[in-house]
Write an enzyme that holds these catalytic residues in place. Sequence first.
Site, PDB file in Angstrom:
ATOM      1  N   ASP A 104     -27.918  -9.060   6.055  1.00 61.98           N
ATOM      2  CA  ASP A 104     -28.711  -8.323   6.759  1.00 61.98           C
ATOM      3  C   ASP A 104     -30.090  -8.121   6.393  1.00 61.98           C
ATOM      4  OD1 ASP A 104     -28.739  -6.035   4.557  1.00 61.98           O
ATOM      5  OD2 ASP A 104     -26.846  -5.589   5.007  1.00 61.98           O
ATOM      6  N   PHE A 105     -30.829  -7.118   7.070  1.00 56.99           N
ATOM      7  CA  PHE A 105     -32.316  -6.903   6.730  1.00 56.99           C
ATOM      8  C   PHE A 105     -32.890  -6.909   5.384  1.00 56.99           C
ATOM      9  CE2 PHE A 105     -36.414  -4.491   7.022  1.00 56.99           C
ATOM     10  CZ  PHE A 105     -37.187  -5.484   7.888  1.00 56.99           C
TER      11      PHE A 105
END
Length: 263
Positions: A104-105
Amino acid sequence: MRINKYISHNSKYSRREADRLIEEGRVNINRISVKDFNYQVKKGDRVFVNGKEIKSKGEWDVTVVVFNKPKGSLVTKKDDRGRTTIYHLLPGKFRHFTPVGRLDFASEGLLLLTDNIKVATKLMESNLPRVYNIKIDKMVSDKMIEAMRNGLVLDDARAGGHEKSAIESMKFAPFEGFLVRGVSGKYTKLRVMISEGKNRELRRFFAHFGANVVELKRVAYGFIELNNLPTNKTRYLTSKEYDWLHKFLKGEIDADGSFKDKI
């Protein structure tokens, strides 16, 4: 196989780009120019683009690279909010590669990418262990340890997930291994090994116990390790890693506990 599909499957070109190349007369079959978009490539055909032969990849013919993904980048082709994606960061020669799973980011570390979609799918769907160094903002509790050892089923696993995620419940398999690496104030550093790759699995797991994962870095995926690869850099697999990969793809090895030494 239709000519544009053959070219896109075995080279860096997309099907649309292949169609343009055919239209421009830059595609030859057996040294004869072809402009029939419906041409079906037959066994024994030799396909050339701009004079260079495009060779067919066998089922497990593959190139795999390791990318040390930095925080603040998305594992996607495009983002409607204009945020940085890994394809902004990767060298051009790898921008058609498929990522094996996601980070994820806010996460970083080892991300595998490959030019063979079948290989990407087989790796993603495998139970090869994923190893992470994480930092949480709580001390490790007895309940956390019990859940890591025995697994956990949550009817409400929204905490720790993305606010737009449709996932509400989640079943967590027992961790393959875990180790407390250090404690500083309210923070605890751990190394954990899991054999699944569910959506924000570790963030959801620890959020159930009121702990936020403030750092998450993947350092190994099965037999492939990040080691000292700098952030935002790529490398090809080593010959030993390719040997392991080919044995895995042929079903000659599996995740049978031989990776425990990574913890």
